[in-house]
Design an enzyme around this catalytic site. Structure first.
Site, PDB file in Angstrom:
ATOM      1  N   GLU A   1      -9.528  36.296  43.662  1.00 32.03           N
ATOM      2  CA  GLU A   1      -8.507  36.923  42.814  1.00 32.03           C
ATOM      3  C   GLU A   1      -7.729  35.864  42.041  1.00 32.03           C
ATOM      4  OE1 GLU A   1      -8.711  39.967  42.289  1.00 32.03           O
ATOM      5  OE2 GLU A   1     -10.077  40.383  43.946  1.00 32.03           O
TER       6      GLU A   1
ATOM      7  N   HIS B   1      -9.482  35.012  38.947  1.00 33.33           N
ATOM      8  CA  HIS B   1      -9.199  35.916  37.822  1.00 33.33           C
ATOM      9  C   HIS B   1      -7.912  35.501  37.106  1.00 33.33           C
ATOM     10  CE1 HIS B   1     -12.454  38.686  38.317  1.00 33.33           C
ATOM     11  NE2 HIS B   1     -12.098  39.045  39.538  1.00 33.33           N
TER      12      HIS B   1
ATOM     13  N   HIS C   1      -7.521  34.439  33.185  1.00 39.19           N
ATOM     14  CA  HIS C   1      -6.543  35.039  32.276  1.00 39.19           C
ATOM     15  C   HIS C   1      -5.696  33.967  31.596  1.00 39.19           C
ATOM     16  CE1 HIS C   1      -3.888  38.051  30.630  1.00 39.19           C
ATOM     17  NE2 HIS C   1      -2.838  37.499  31.210  1.00 39.19           N
TER      18      HIS C   1
END
Length: 247
Positions: free
Chosen positions: A111, A114, A118
């Site tokens: 996670e 991610h 971004h």
């Protein structure tokens, strides 16, 4: 559908192939779902030698990548961990957040991967973010019509109404397929970032465990893409069958 239709018309052949592949694809999806839970549970019972919690690894990973402003939050459930790019928040589940187990660390850092995507504007991650509201709106609007059409026999490829419903369904499924296609490199890249970071900070056997967890999770996205692609081809075949019947 006769055998002569099946082999003489490509549309019937395509439809027949989608029917034959439904069970294998469904089983693959089911196995992938079961495996990710099995592998995670296995490695979530093995503590890492460092004794460092998953959320601490996340903070260190983000700092290592020079990513700031990411908030950590708690979320209930098992394997409900996620990154929300709209508010830049990583939510870690009860079984992951404070755990120092290998499985928990792998999931948490995925996670975080991610969040790094971004922050660094990774192409596929950005594309996925832009597609999400479009796909969600189209699916929300279309699926009730599509389901009602099938229930009441309105989604026949041999009627004007049926072809209209199927065409709309094909558009929605096409958007969903595109979203699923963009998701694949996004998920694989997040796992690669997490693994590359962790393999330098864990024992080799622990890093291997992390890789097993991340690979099992990735297969669920592969399965989702395969099932979506099959549904897209099935609707396309129906439309082609209706078009050919009109000739």
């Amino acid at each position: 559908m006769s055998l002569s239709d099946l082999f003489s018309d490509p549309a019937y052949l395509l439809y027949g192939i989608t029917l034959c592949l439904f069970i294998p694809f469904f089983l693959f999806s089911l196995i992938a779902s079961i495996r990710v839970n099995t592998v995670f549970n296995k490695y979530n019972r093995i503590p890492s030698s460092s004794g460092i919690s998953a959320q601490t690894y996340v903070r260190d990973f983000l700092a290592h990548e020079g990513v700031n402003g990411v908030r950590l939050a708690a979320v209930r459930g098992n394997l409900t961990d996620n990154f929300n790019p709209t508010d830049n928040t990583i939510s870690l589940s009860d079984s992951v957040r404070g755990s120092s187990a290998i499985g928990a660390i792998g999931v948490a850092c995925h996670e975080a991967g991610h969040a790094v995507q971004h922050a660094k504007k990774y192409f596929f991650s950005s594309a996925r973010l832009k597609l999400f509201p479009v796909v969600k709106l189209a699916s929300t609007a279309m699926w009730p019509i599509f389901i009602i059409g099938f229930i009441f026999g309105l989604a026949s490829p041999y009627t004007v109404v049926g072809r209209a419903i199927l065409t709309l369904g094909l558009v929605v499924m096409g958007l969903t397929l595109l979203f699923s296609l963009v998701t694949l490199p996004t998920e694989f890249n997040a796992s690669r970032r997490a693994y590359n970071y962790l393999k330098t900070r864990m024992l080799p056997e622990e890093a291997a465990g992390v890789k097993s967890v991340l690979t099992a999770a990735a297969m669920t996205y592969v399965a989702s893409f395969m099932v979506t692609a099959l549904q897209f081809l099935r609707i396309l075949a129906l439309l082609l069958m209706g078009r050919n019947r009109q000739r």
